[in-house]
Design a protein around this motif. Sequence first.
Motif, mmCIF file in Angstrom:
data_model
loop_
_atom_site.group_PDB
_atom_site.id
_atom_site.type_symbol
_atom_site.label_atom_id
_atom_site.label_comp_id
_atom_site.label_asym_id
_atom_site.label_seq_id
_atom_site.Cartn_x
_atom_site.Cartn_y
_atom_site.Cartn_z
ATOM 1 N N PRO A 229 50.899 9.562 -1.081
ATOM 2 C CA PRO A 229 49.456 9.686 -0.329
ATOM 3 C C PRO A 229 48.898 10.814 -1.056
ATOM 4 C CG PRO A 229 51.810 10.422 1.189
ATOM 5 C CD PRO A 229 51.952 9.881 0.078
ATOM 6 N N PRO A 230 47.641 10.593 -1.187
ATOM 7 C CA PRO A 230 46.689 11.496 -1.555
ATOM 8 C C PRO A 230 46.123 12.594 0.026
ATOM 9 C CG PRO A 230 45.061 9.694 -1.056
ATOM 10 C CD PRO A 230 46.597 9.129 -0.394
ATOM 11 N N ALA A 231 46.461 13.883 -1.033
ATOM 12 C CA ALA A 231 45.382 14.858 -0.449
ATOM 13 C C ALA A 231 45.089 15.746 -1.071
ATOM 14 C CB ALA A 231 47.009 15.516 0.634
ATOM 15 N N ILE A 232 43.694 16.776 -0.747
ATOM 16 C CA ILE A 232 42.890 17.606 -0.748
ATOM 17 C C ILE A 232 43.313 19.071 -1.030
ATOM 18 C CG2 ILE A 232 41.022 17.924 -2.002
ATOM 19 C CD1 ILE A 232 39.503 15.022 -1.137
ATOM 20 N N PHE A 233 43.597 19.719 -1.229
ATOM 21 C CA PHE A 233 43.115 21.410 -1.405
ATOM 22 C C PHE A 233 42.220 22.051 -1.612
ATOM 23 C CE2 PHE A 233 48.451 22.146 -0.444
ATOM 24 C CZ PHE A 233 48.269 21.104 0.098
ATOM 25 N N LEU A 234 41.334 22.427 -0.125
ATOM 26 C CA LEU A 234 39.392 23.695 -0.987
ATOM 27 C C LEU A 234 40.235 24.434 -0.576
ATOM 28 C CD1 LEU A 234 37.600 23.510 -2.238
ATOM 29 C CD2 LEU A 234 36.888 22.486 -0.119
ATOM 30 N N MET A 235 40.370 25.865 -1.393
ATOM 31 C CA MET A 235 41.399 27.097 -1.191
ATOM 32 C C MET A 235 39.409 27.963 -1.880
ATOM 33 S SD MET A 235 44.813 26.583 -2.340
ATOM 34 C CE MET A 235 44.451 25.885 -4.254
ATOM 35 N N GLY A 236 40.093 29.751 -1.687
ATOM 36 C CA GLY A 236 39.130 30.219 -1.757
ATOM 37 C C GLY A 236 39.523 31.602 -1.069
ATOM 38 N N PRO A 237 38.248 32.637 -1.889
ATOM 39 C CA PRO A 237 38.406 34.023 -1.184
ATOM 40 C C PRO A 237 37.694 33.497 0.397
ATOM 41 C CG PRO A 237 36.993 34.084 -3.136
ATOM 42 C CD PRO A 237 37.782 33.087 -3.176
ATOM 43 N N GLN B 290 59.539 20.306 0.366
ATOM 44 C CA GLN B 290 58.834 20.323 -0.292
ATOM 45 C C GLN B 290 57.163 19.421 -0.047
ATOM 46 O OE1 GLN B 290 59.638 19.350 -4.182
ATOM 47 N NE2 GLN B 290 60.122 21.893 -5.090
ATOM 48 N N LEU B 291 55.985 18.840 -0.333
ATOM 49 C CA LEU B 291 54.990 18.037 0.265
ATOM 50 C C LEU B 291 55.644 16.887 -0.593
ATOM 51 C CD1 LEU B 291 52.914 18.471 2.237
ATOM 52 C CD2 LEU B 291 51.221 19.453 0.013
ATOM 53 N N PRO B 292 55.215 15.865 0.524
ATOM 54 C CA PRO B 292 55.092 14.266 0.090
ATOM 55 C C PRO B 292 53.969 13.830 -0.097
ATOM 56 C CG PRO B 292 56.121 14.738 2.380
ATOM 57 C CD PRO B 292 55.677 15.957 2.680
ATOM 58 N N TYR B 293 53.326 14.382 -0.302
ATOM 59 C CA TYR B 293 51.479 14.232 -1.207
ATOM 60 C C TYR B 293 51.312 14.400 -2.345
ATOM 61 C CZ TYR B 293 50.828 13.441 3.152
ATOM 62 O OH TYR B 293 51.225 13.720 5.282
ATOM 63 N N THR B 294 50.558 13.578 -3.173
ATOM 64 C CA THR B 294 49.886 13.967 -4.979
ATOM 65 C C THR B 294 48.785 15.022 -4.417
ATOM 66 O OG1 THR B 294 50.480 11.752 -5.907
ATOM 67 C CG2 THR B 294 48.701 12.938 -6.517
ATOM 68 N N VAL B 295 48.868 16.201 -4.387
ATOM 69 C CA VAL B 295 48.224 17.373 -3.870
ATOM 70 C C VAL B 295 46.916 17.338 -5.054
ATOM 71 C CG1 VAL B 295 47.339 19.244 -2.976
ATOM 72 C CG2 VAL B 295 49.641 17.939 -1.923
ATOM 73 N N ALA B 296 44.922 17.287 -5.210
ATOM 74 C CA ALA B 296 44.102 17.482 -5.617
ATOM 75 C C ALA B 296 44.814 19.115 -5.131
ATOM 76 C CB ALA B 296 43.358 17.113 -5.760
ATOM 77 N N GLN B 297 44.617 20.230 -6.213
ATOM 78 C CA GLN B 297 43.596 21.095 -5.900
ATOM 79 C C GLN B 297 42.008 22.057 -6.399
ATOM 80 O OE1 GLN B 297 47.671 23.898 -5.128
ATOM 81 N NE2 GLN B 297 48.420 22.703 -6.690
ATOM 82 N N ILE B 298 41.362 21.951 -5.472
ATOM 83 C CA ILE B 298 40.355 23.094 -6.068
ATOM 84 C C ILE B 298 40.181 23.527 -5.304
ATOM 85 C CG2 ILE B 298 37.584 22.820 -5.888
ATOM 86 C CD1 ILE B 298 38.209 19.834 -5.295
ATOM 87 N N ALA B 299 39.437 25.097 -6.304
ATOM 88 C CA ALA B 299 39.303 26.696 -6.071
ATOM 89 C C ALA B 299 38.169 26.813 -5.874
ATOM 90 C CB ALA B 299 39.754 27.667 -6.910
ATOM 91 N N ILE B 300 36.856 27.127 -5.033
ATOM 92 C CA ILE B 300 35.436 27.512 -5.537
ATOM 93 C C ILE B 300 35.072 29.184 -5.070
ATOM 94 C CG2 ILE B 300 35.054 27.322 -2.853
ATOM 95 C CD1 ILE B 300 32.200 26.570 -3.715
ATOM 96 N N ALA B 301 34.493 29.784 -5.755
ATOM 97 C CA ALA B 301 34.146 31.169 -6.157
ATOM 98 C C ALA B 301 33.215 31.714 -6.801
ATOM 99 C CB ALA B 301 35.668 32.036 -6.229
#
Length: 323
Positions: A6-14, A198-209
């Motif tokens: 299943p999908p998941a989204i990570f939205l990271m950044g400082p 380990q994480l059982p997801y399809t992860v899209a990783q976005i960073a904003i800065a």
Amino acid sequence: MSRRLPPAIFLMGPTAAGKTDLALELARALPCELISVDSALIYRGMDIGTAKPSAAVLAEFPHRLIDIRDPAQSYSAAEFRADALAAMADITARGRIPLLVGGTMLYYKALLEGLADMPAADPQVRAALEARAAAEGWQVLHQELAAVDPQSAARIHPNDPQRLTRALEVFRVSGLTMSEHRQRQAAHDLGTGGGMGQLPYTVAQIAIAPAQRQVLHGRIAERFHHMVEQGFIEEVELLRKRGDLYAGLPSIRAVGYRQVWEYLEGSLSKAEMIERGIIATRQLAKRQFTWLRSWTDLYWLDSLAHDNLPRALKYLSSVSILD
């Protein structure tokens, strides 16, 4: 044919990069539900200094893992991982997409890679380490860690007291370094064919800065001054009046809170408090950038761009998150 994760989204950044604003835009555009990845937002009564989303925003866009602990309590990366996985499973079961947003990079790492088994915290050992740091400085403790566990010392900055204390605590409690614990766990996993979860997801990783670091520094200073105007000092005063909180707690060591606490104790002037609070926040942002530079498969967005939402949606489509 293997089942697609299943999908998941990570939205990271400082800090102060605009993560929350973009997360709300994504939540309006997609069937997402938000999970906070922030070691300060977990605390009740710590709203202004953590830049916690307003009550109106949280009513419209509920965030999991906000206001889940009292400031007198601790909260580990392992606890976050368990709580986040439970929240993600609940969101996924209802056909929606978990959107994890925040800047506590250790939590993301724990979620992605799992955690080695480590000894439980020992309040007496931790108090002794913090007392020594207060007397001799954190650099002395970092040198001690470098002598017993060079690998951990290379990863942990001397100005990161929480991780530094934990690494030395693990060694003193168990007689094994944190690196040795990880090596043993890895060897066990290899022998059993398992993994550290380990994480059982399809992860899209976005960073904003912001593309320019000085822009972020300006935002940090402006936000800290705004927090003070909003009542940050009065917020910390209420925490001090409780009587059961003290400077060594993880909640009070949070960036900004430590400096205001010292001001209220009389060890800093107001101007010094504001200056040190801004500097500490910049140092936090620098550590977050250091984590992010080592991250793989990140899609970067510029905080100042006006088309971040369409760019993010296009990226999510390209990695099949929106199928």
